[in-house]
Design a protein around this motif. Structure first.
Motif, mmCIF file in Angstrom:
data_model
loop_
_atom_site.group_PDB
_atom_site.id
_atom_site.type_symbol
_atom_site.label_atom_id
_atom_site.label_comp_id
_atom_site.label_asym_id
_atom_site.label_seq_id
_atom_site.Cartn_x
_atom_site.Cartn_y
_atom_site.Cartn_z
ATOM 1 N N UNK A 1 0.827 -1.207 0.000
ATOM 2 C CA UNK A 1 0.000 0.000 0.000
ATOM 3 C C UNK A 1 0.857 1.252 0.000
ATOM 4 N N UNK A 2 1.927 1.200 0.766
ATOM 5 C CA UNK A 2 2.803 2.380 0.799
ATOM 6 C C UNK A 2 3.388 2.658 -0.575
ATOM 7 N N UNK A 3 3.864 1.585 -1.213
ATOM 8 C CA UNK A 3 4.448 1.758 -2.543
ATOM 9 C C UNK A 3 3.405 2.305 -3.521
ATOM 10 N N UNK A 4 2.221 1.748 -3.439
ATOM 11 C CA UNK A 4 1.175 2.178 -4.358
ATOM 12 C C UNK A 4 0.814 3.633 -4.126
ATOM 13 N N UNK B 1 -1.925 6.741 -16.881
ATOM 14 C CA UNK B 1 -2.374 5.366 -16.707
ATOM 15 C C UNK B 1 -1.753 4.756 -15.466
ATOM 16 N N UNK B 2 -0.484 5.037 -15.267
ATOM 17 C CA UNK B 2 0.191 4.455 -14.110
ATOM 18 C C UNK B 2 -0.412 4.943 -12.816
ATOM 19 N N UNK B 3 -0.571 6.263 -12.692
ATOM 20 C CA UNK B 3 -1.036 6.686 -11.369
ATOM 21 C C UNK B 3 -2.495 6.335 -11.133
ATOM 22 N N UNK B 4 -3.258 6.310 -12.230
ATOM 23 C CA UNK B 4 -4.646 5.903 -12.058
ATOM 24 C C UNK B 4 -4.736 4.437 -11.655
ATOM 25 N N UNK B 5 -3.946 3.589 -12.328
ATOM 26 C CA UNK B 5 -3.986 2.169 -11.973
ATOM 27 C C UNK B 5 -3.498 1.949 -10.556
ATOM 28 N N UNK B 6 -2.484 2.698 -10.168
ATOM 29 C CA UNK B 6 -1.993 2.557 -8.795
ATOM 30 C C UNK B 6 -3.083 2.952 -7.811
ATOM 31 N N UNK B 7 -3.777 4.041 -8.136
ATOM 32 C CA UNK B 7 -4.861 4.483 -7.255
ATOM 33 C C UNK B 7 -5.956 3.429 -7.179
ATOM 34 N N UNK B 8 -6.279 2.870 -8.321
ATOM 35 C CA UNK B 8 -7.331 1.851 -8.358
ATOM 36 C C UNK B 8 -6.924 0.639 -7.541
ATOM 37 N N UNK B 9 -5.682 0.263 -7.702
ATOM 38 C CA UNK B 9 -5.191 -0.913 -6.978
ATOM 39 C C UNK B 9 -5.270 -0.652 -5.478
ATOM 40 N N UNK B 10 -4.827 0.520 -5.103
ATOM 41 C CA UNK B 10 -4.882 0.918 -3.689
ATOM 42 C C UNK B 10 -6.316 0.824 -3.185
ATOM 43 N N UNK B 11 -7.204 1.375 -3.978
ATOM 44 C CA UNK B 11 -8.598 1.393 -3.569
ATOM 45 C C UNK B 11 -9.157 -0.007 -3.436
#
Lengths: 163, 825
Positions: free
Chosen positions: B525-528, B539-549
């Motif tokens: 979670x921290x990395x994300x 795309x990267x930051x959106x996917x990271x946000x989605x993954x986090x969520x």
């Protein structure tokens, strides 16, 4: 339907409907002007298909109206449509011609001069019909006749696109 | 002739010490022993500090030896000269080199005894650093022309590679010409070795590729029986291997080699077949799929024939090995998005021919078919996956009907699967086949499969993928070419290609059922969070946000402190108007989906979103964000991914927040009102029908005002919002008709509006916006008063620039003509 007890052309020849016009990228590009072309007029006449008074078929299917016989000139503001009655003694010819003319009047900008006539050589009294259709006052008077208007509207009230 | 020229040149150009010479010369004439000769030479050279004198001396030697009628004497003279050159070549000037070169080239035309010494001399000369550029060409030309027994020539060439590369195609041509027609096996061996060096050494083959291929391949397949008592000990095996190394050395030969192989496979001679098959195996390891593609059908036909109608076990096993190599080569290929998958094409071919044989165990073709399939599937994971998927069902089915033969075929397939390590699937497959082999009831298989699926989607995958992303551990993906240090969750300067891999992680991890433990979830979670707040690539930051969520949604109970921290960070980023990562922070906030998360923290993000609506930079993003909040996410936060979705969250959200929204709208400055309207329309669109109908009348004035808002996005969303209302209009609408019609008409006549909306209509909606209220007007008699006005207004778009607009207007206007008209509606 103003039908008699006996159909004039009980077994007409049926033609295939042409498909829908394909969209191109230019159609969606706002900067590109789309001129009014033959196909567009033809689509006006058949997309909301004008019905034949006798048959539950559209004029296109009966080959009464064909794309080849539609001529439009956007620059000179003229539209010419030739229609072919299914049989040479068709008494509905005037009605069909009138329906076509009314449809075009309702669908085209005012600048256009609309000329609807019978395809030469396909009807016994084509000259008379053509003269009637070309006469603006006669057409206007016809449309004020509520019975005639009803018949015309019934031809034009058709399988509109579902909403 | 040249000889005399040299002599005269030597004599006239320099002076020489007359006294010391005669003694030396005599010595030379007497020295027939080469050892003494060499010693004398060295002494000679070291005694002379002046290189010019050395040259002169040797030049004068030549006068005596070269004109000798004895070739041996001449040979010795040249040998002397060559030896001298070998020691003092570094001291020569360019002019001297040119002279000596000319001399040596001419010596090549001389008696063959002299040639080796000439070559030595040339060798020494080529080591000169002052070698003029064109000289390499001339040396080689003369070599090719004059030297017929070429044995040691090529040693020379292998030493002087750099100037030779410059010759490029000419050199290749010369080489080809000289090898042509060679019959001596020693020469051939050397020729093959040199050809290999040429190919490997990066020489530009140019248009002589085919010639080079021809001249070497005419010896294929090698049929050589060494004569008895052969002193050189060259075996057929050596020749075969050397030739094979040449033929398979470069993909440029593929187009010639593969037809040759197919042709030779047709021959009746076993050794030819064997050689061809082994060569095929060798070249498959070098080539790429694009070289093989056009020849696959032919190769497959030949391979199949060899295995089906095999006469010898050796040929059969070579054929199977070749098939495996081919399949492995195809599996390695990297595909572009629109190219066809040659592995699939090839395997389809194989399966088509072999599969049906497996279903007829009484015919003896079942064994070769099974062997072929086994060979294919042992090549790579992809191949085995496809083959087993295609073959297993019918095998198992057969097994249940006929025990004996099928069990053998299953065992063979099992063997193929067993040839891969690490693969969990293969392991399970073995278990399945073992199970199938011992039991004969189909329901066992049915029972084991769900278990398998559960296991596969479980912790194992999670563990693997998380370790991949956190630590760069690629051990479970062995067949790919990864760089050794991959950092998928860090954003390096230009590697958005790497960081966008996080969407794969998202897919992996977010669809897991809730019972599965994700290892190292805190660190993940921290990395994300870091990635989604700092990365530049959308795309990267959106996917990271989605993954986090996705992770937070399922496991938030244990992670409250982390979430807390994240929210604080986001708040601070958003609060500071100058921060460069506001968009990223906002994205993360949005995806954490406050309405879904049943924790007390949820109220903070929501109020933040509302306050952001009046933010100049993020206002419209915030408004669009409402659409995101209210709609179903297809990829992570839905029931299919086992997410925790509160029931009726939309209605709850609406009822809790609508008044806030209206209030905000009323108090907002003019230019920010559109954001509120957009947010409102997004919320409304996603509400269930019933709620819409009950809520809308109160909001109708607001929506109508939205229609006259200049922002087109607002207009669009409002229209889509109003659409269901107008299809089934509540009576409250009647009072608003005038306003509605008026607004609609003004929409029609606005220039760009119409076109854009029509385009929008064609692309997204099945209804005719904005003409739809006109094509199916509600309350026929109530809107009759507007008929005339509408007909007039609709006349203008009949002449619009764009056909799409015109056709819509035609439809609408005709409808209105029929409205209230006899015979019409």
């Amino acid at each position: 339907m103003a039908g008699g007890t006996r159909l004039e052309n009980a077994n007409p020849l049926i033609f295939q409907r042409s498909g829908e016009r394909l969209h191109t990228a230019n159609d969606e590009d706002e900067d590109v002007l789309d001129p009014i072309d033959d196909r567009e007029i033809f689509d006006i006449l058949h997309v909301q298909s004008i019905n034949d008074p006798e048959h539950p078929l559209s004029l296109e299917e009966l080959n009464v109206v064909e794309q080849m016989r539609v001529r439009v000139n956007d620059q000179q503001n003229t539209v010419g449509v030739e229609f072919t009655p299914t049989i040479p003694h068709c008494s509905m010819a005037t009605l069909i011609g009138l329906s076509i003319k009314v449809k075009l009047l309702r669908s085209l900008p005012e600048r256009f001069k609309i000329d609807v006539r019978i395809t030469p050589g396909t009807h016994a009294s084509e000259d008379a019909v053509n003269k009637q259709l070309a006469d603006k006052e006669r057409v206007a008077a016809a449309l004020e006749n509520s019975q005639l208007l009803e018949v015309v509207n019934q031809c034009l009230t058709s399988n509109a696109r579902t909403v | 002739m040249t000889v005399f020229l040299i002599i005269s040149f030597c004599f006239t150009a320099r002076t020489f010490h007359a006294c010391s010479l005669p003694f030396e010369l005599k010595l030379f004439m007497m020295a027939a022993d080469s050892a003494i000769l060499v010693g004398l030479v060295e002494e000679f050279v070291s005694g002379q500090q002046d290189s010019k004198a050395a040259d002169t001396a040797t030049g004068s030697c030549q006068t005596l030896h070269l004109t000798s009628s004895q070739p041996q004497t001449r040979a010795r003279g040249v040998q002397l000269l060559s030896s001298v050159l070998q020691t003092c070549h570094g001291d020569l000037t360019e002019g001297e080199v040119v002279v000596l070169l000319a001399f040596y080239e001419n010596r090549l035309k001389d008696h063959y005894v002299i040639t080796p010494h000439v070559l030595q001399g040339l060798k020494a000369l080529t080591k000169c650093s002052v070698l003029p550029p064109g000289s390499a060409v001339s040396i080689l030309k003369s070599l090719f022309q004059d030297v017929h027994v070429q044995v040691r020539t090529y040693d020379l060439q292998s030493h002087a590679s750099t100037p030779l590369k410059g010759l490029g195609a000419d050199f290749v041509f010369g080489f080809v010409q000289s090898v042509d027609g060679e019959r001596d096996p020693r020469n051939l061996l050397l020729a093959f070795q040199i050809a290999r060096k040429i190919i490997r050494g990066g020489y530009d083959l140019g248009k002589f590729t085919e010639e080079l291929f021809e001249v070497t391949s005419c010896y294929f397949p090698i049929d050589f029986s060494p004569p008895p008592n052969d002193p050189h000990g060259i075996t057929q095996e050596e020749l075969i291997l050397a030739l094979r190394a040449v033929l398979t050395g470069t993909p440029c030969f593929a187009e010639f080699l593969l037809p040759l192989i197919i042709e030779k496979l047709d021959s009746d001679i076993q050794s030819a077949k064997l050689d061809s098959l082994q060569t095929l195996s060798a070249c498959a390891s070098v080539y790429e799929h694009k070289e093989l593609a056009e020849f696959l059908p032919g190769l497959w036909a030949s391979l199949r024939r060899e295995v089906f109608q095999t006469a010898s076990e050796k040929v059969e096993s070579a054929g199977l090995a070749a098939l495996t190599a081919l399949t492995a080569c195809l599996s390695r290929s990297v595909l572009s998005s629109d190219s066809e998958d040659s592995l699939n094409v090839f395997l389809d071919l194989v399966l088509k021919d072999c599969k049906h044989h497996l279903c007829e165990p009484d015919l003896k073709l079942v064994w070769p078919s099974a062997k072929l399939l086994q060979a294919c599937s042992s090549a790579s994971y992809r191949a085995s996956h496809k083959v087993t998927a295609a073959v297993m069902p019918s095998l198992i089915e057969q097994y249940n009907s006929r025990t004996q033969v099928s069990s053998k075929s299953l065992a063979q397939a099992d063997g193929a699967a067993a040839s891969q390590e690490h693969s969990q699937q293969a392991l399970h497959q073995r278990c399945v086949t073992a199970l199938a082999a011992v039991s004969s009831h189909p329901s066992v298989v049915q029972e084991t499969t769900p278990v398998l699926i559960q296991v596969l989607t479980s912790a194992h995958t999670a563990l693997r993928s998380v370790s991949l992303f956190l630590d760069g551990d690629v051990s479970f993906l062995p067949e790919n070419a990864f760089p050794s240090q991959i950092q998928l969750l860090k954003q390096a300067s230009d590697s958005w290609k790497q960081s966008q891999m996080v969407c794969l992680l998202m897919g992996c991890v977010c669809s897991l059922p809730r019972g599965v433990e994700i290892p190292q979830v805190d660190r993940l979670l921290l990395e994300l969070e870091e990635l989604s707040c700092t990365c530049d690539h959308p795309l990267s930051y959106t996917s990271a946000a989605k993954c986090y969520a996705g992770l937070v949604n399922k496991w938030h109970v244990a992670l409250e402190s982390l979430i807390d921290r994240m929210l604080k960070r986001i708040s601070s980023e958003l609060a500071s108007a100058s921060s460069s990562v506001r968009t990223q922070a906002f994205t993360l906030l949005l995806w954490v989906r406050p309405p879904l998360v049943t924790c007390p923290l949820s109220s903070i993000p929501v109020s933040q979103l509302f306050s952001l609506l009046s933010d100049p930079e993020l206002g419209s993003l915030a408004a669009d964000g409402f659409s995101l909040l209210m709609s179903d996410s297809t990829d992570i936060l839905n029931r299919g991914c086992h997410a925790d979705v509160r029931i009726m969250y939309r209605q709850r959200f609406f009822t809790e927040n609508s008044s806030k929204l209206v209030q905000g709208f009323n108090t907002a400055p003019q230019e920010r009102k559109s954001c509120y309207l957009k947010a409102l329309s997004h919320i409304l669109t996603n509400l269930p029908r019933q709620v819409q109908i009950t809520e809308l009348p109160a909001l109708l004035p607001l929506l109508l005002e939205a229609l006259s808002c200049p922002d087109q996005g607002v207009q669009q969303s409002t229209l889509s919002c109003l659409q269901p209302v107008l299809l089934d209009p509540p009576s409250a609408l009647i009072t608003q008709l005038e306003a509605l019609v008026g607004r609609m008409l003004s929409l029609i006549t606005s220039p760009s509006m119409v076109r854009i909306i029509c385009a929008y209509h064609w692309l997204y909606q099945p209804i005719h916006i904005p003409f739809w209220p006109f094509t199916n007007p509600p309350f026929p008699w109530q809107i009759m008063p507007f008929r005339a006005r509408v007909l007039r207004a609709l006349a203008t778009p009949l002449d619009d620039r764009k056909r799409m607009v015109r056709s819509e207007a035609v439809l609408a206007r005709n409808e209105w003509f029929l409205l209230g008209s006899p015979g019409g509606r």
